[in-house]
Design an enzyme around this catalytic site. Structure first.
Site, PDB file in Angstrom:
ATOM      1  CE1 TYR A  58      -3.524   2.626   0.602  1.00 25.65           C
ATOM      2  CE2 TYR A  58      -2.391   3.146   2.657  1.00 25.65           C
ATOM      3  CZ  TYR A  58      -3.342   3.450   1.700  1.00 25.65           C
ATOM      4  OH  TYR A  58      -4.114   4.563   1.846  1.00 25.65           O
ATOM      5  CG  ASP A 112      -1.683  -4.895   4.727  1.00 19.13           C
ATOM      6  OD1 ASP A 112      -2.836  -5.368   4.589  1.00 19.13           O
ATOM      7  OD2 ASP A 112      -1.445  -3.683   4.680  1.00 19.13           O
TER       8      ASP A 112
HETATM    9  C1  LIG Z   1      -5.911   1.124   2.867  1.00 22.31           C
HETATM   10  C2  LIG Z   1      -4.795   0.217   3.189  1.00 22.31           C
HETATM   11  C3  LIG Z   1      -3.967   0.450   4.294  1.00 22.31           C
HETATM   12  C4  LIG Z   1      -4.126   1.680   5.175  1.00 22.31           C
HETATM   13  O1  LIG Z   1      -5.291   1.625   5.895  1.00 22.31           O
HETATM   14  P1  LIG Z   1      -6.127   2.931   6.393  1.00 22.31           P
HETATM   15  O2  LIG Z   1      -7.267   2.335   7.107  1.00 22.31           O
HETATM   16  O3  LIG Z   1      -6.486   3.701   5.142  1.00 22.31           O
HETATM   17  O4  LIG Z   1      -5.199   3.732   7.249  1.00 22.31           O
HETATM   18  C5  LIG Z   1      -2.978  -0.480   4.583  1.00 22.31           C
HETATM   19  N1  LIG Z   1      -2.797  -1.570   3.808  1.00 22.31           N
HETATM   20  C6  LIG Z   1      -3.569  -1.817   2.734  1.00 22.31           C
HETATM   21  C7  LIG Z   1      -3.311  -3.039   1.917  1.00 22.31           C
HETATM   22  C8  LIG Z   1      -4.581  -0.928   2.374  1.00 22.31           C
HETATM   23  O5  LIG Z   1      -5.333  -1.179   1.293  1.00 22.31           O
END
Ligand SMILES: *Cc1c(COP(=O)(O)O)cnc(C)c1O
Length: 398
Positions: free
Chosen positions: A114, A179
């Site tokens: 991200y 993630d």
């Molecule tokens: C959107 C996103 C984030 C960040 O999250 P927020 O809730 O916008 O702070 C982190 N990792 C991935 C894969 C995302 O799509």
């Protein structure tokens, strides 16, 4: 032990019979009466030490029962002992980095990820030094001060897949953060594959309705305590109203993800056959890095598609202007479909060289497929592709 779909509906609601309620109560208290000072002091000590709960919540920065319920639900869904919720996905990642710093200042990271996560790691703001590596370099790059290995799979925005088991093995004693935002626990449970921490931007599929910003980290109880300590000290809280909305979305998580994924498979196939489209990146077409992992470590290819237009940036911009049903907007994982331009928006903050190295091109769009009827979605994309081609033909003639 109930199955996933049952847990999605019932987890985090175990205390309802005792409370005599049928929907989660929302506790908006910022402070709690401390009539017994000894109990208050012991509770304060426990919460500041990172315990999940205490006899008295004391103050809402330390504990909130509405937040604790959704944490419990998400821990069940990810198969972990604990879950710690934050005000956003980025707040969760920041807390993770601050907690990791006590073990050392070096973090290994696999790109792409991200855009803002990449930026936070690359700019050193959180006080760590990030080294960007390929998955097969991890074992060789680990140093005595390596505090964490970070991967994102499927990766944003290219849908590259990373082998979680292989990375966990290569990392050895070093904890691994995955993630898993794109996969959700419906399609992938990284903890069961050997990851130490599972991070979600709960803003996306977990919330699922475009009205909650939230982030969570699921992990063992031992690992959760330092994260709660950072949360209490820095104030990176999830508001109880947001926690309520997040909890409200969970019962339909499986239904939403399965429907969106079925739509995505159809749209990916049709995009791949369209003359204006140069390339489609979708695990369900086998057109991403390590696509085979969609079957071995995931239960399916998910609901995100990236594609490249033959006519590049101008065509991508024209398509974003031309969509009518699909919303041209960042974010993903909502019940409605969203389309956006990674290079110009979500991944704008990534260094140019790194963007090119990951294959984030000016002609790439990322489509988050919703749960609308697939034929309505295709009709909109098809007319937008036609409109984009027509706009370019006019530009070229002028
Ligand atoms: C959107 C996103 C984030 C960040 O999250 P927020 O809730 O916008 O702070 C982190 N990792 C991935 C894969 C995302 O799509």
């Amino acid at each position: 032990m109930h199955r996933f779909d049952t847990l999605a509906v019932h987890a985090g609601r175990e205390d309802f019979p005792d409370l005599g309620v049928h929907a989660p109560p929302i506790d908006l208290s910022t402070t709690y009466p401390v009539a017994d000072l000894q109990v208050g002091t012991a509770s304060f000590d426990a919460l500041v030490a990172g315990e999940a709960a205490a006899a008295n919540p004391i103050y809402a920065r330390l504990h909130n029962p509405t937040v604790a319920r959704v944490e419990q639900a998400l821990a069940r869904l990810e198969g972990t002992e604990a879950c710690v919720a934050f005000g956003s996905g980025m707040a969760a990642l920041t807390a993770m980095l601050l907690a990791a710093r006590t073990r050392g200042g070096h973090v290994l990271v696999v790109r792409p990820l991200y855009g803002t996560s990449d930026h936070l790691l690359a700019c050193g703001l959180a006080g760590i030094r990030a080294e960007f590596v390929q998955p097969d370099e991890i074992a060789a790059k680990i140093r005595p001060d390596t505090a964490l290995v970070i991967i994102e799979t499927p990766a944003n925005p290219t849908l590259d897949l990373v082998d979680v088991r292989a990375v966990a093995t290569a990392a050895g004693e070093v904890p691994v953060l995955v993630d898993s935002t794109f996969a959700t626990p419906v399609l992938q449970r990284p903890f069961e594959l050997g990851a130490t921490y599972v991070l979600h931007s709960a803003t996306k599929f977990l919330g699922g309705h475009g009205d909650v910003i939230a982030g969570v980290i699921c992990c063992s109880e031992d690992r959760a305590r330092p994260l709660r300590q950072v949360r209490a000290a820095t104030g990176a809280l999830l508001h109880p109203l947001a926690a309520y909305l997040l909890h409200r979305g969970l019962p339909t998580l499986g239904l939403r993800v399965e429907r969106a994924q079925a739509n995505a498979q159809v749209l990916a196939e049709r995009l791949a056959a369209h003359p204006a489209v140069a390339r489609v990146f979708y695990p369900g077409l086998g057109t991403v890095k390590n696509a085979h992992l969609a079957r071995s470590q995931m239960q399916g290819p998910g609901a995100l598609i990236a594609f490249e237009l033959r006519a590049g940036y101008a065509a991508a911009a024209a398509l974003m202007r031309a969509v009518r049903l699909v919303t041209p907007a960042v974010s993903l994982g909502s019940v409605d479909s969203l389309i956006q331009h990674p290079s110009g928006l979500t991944h704008r903050v990534v260094e140019e060289g790194a963007k090119a190295g990951c294959g984030i091109t000016p002609g790439m769009l990322r489509l988050s497929v919703g749960i609308e009827h697939v034929e309505d979605l295709w009709a909109d994309l098809a007319q937008a592709l036609t409109a984009a081609e027509a706009a370019l033909a006019v530009d070229n003639a002028a």
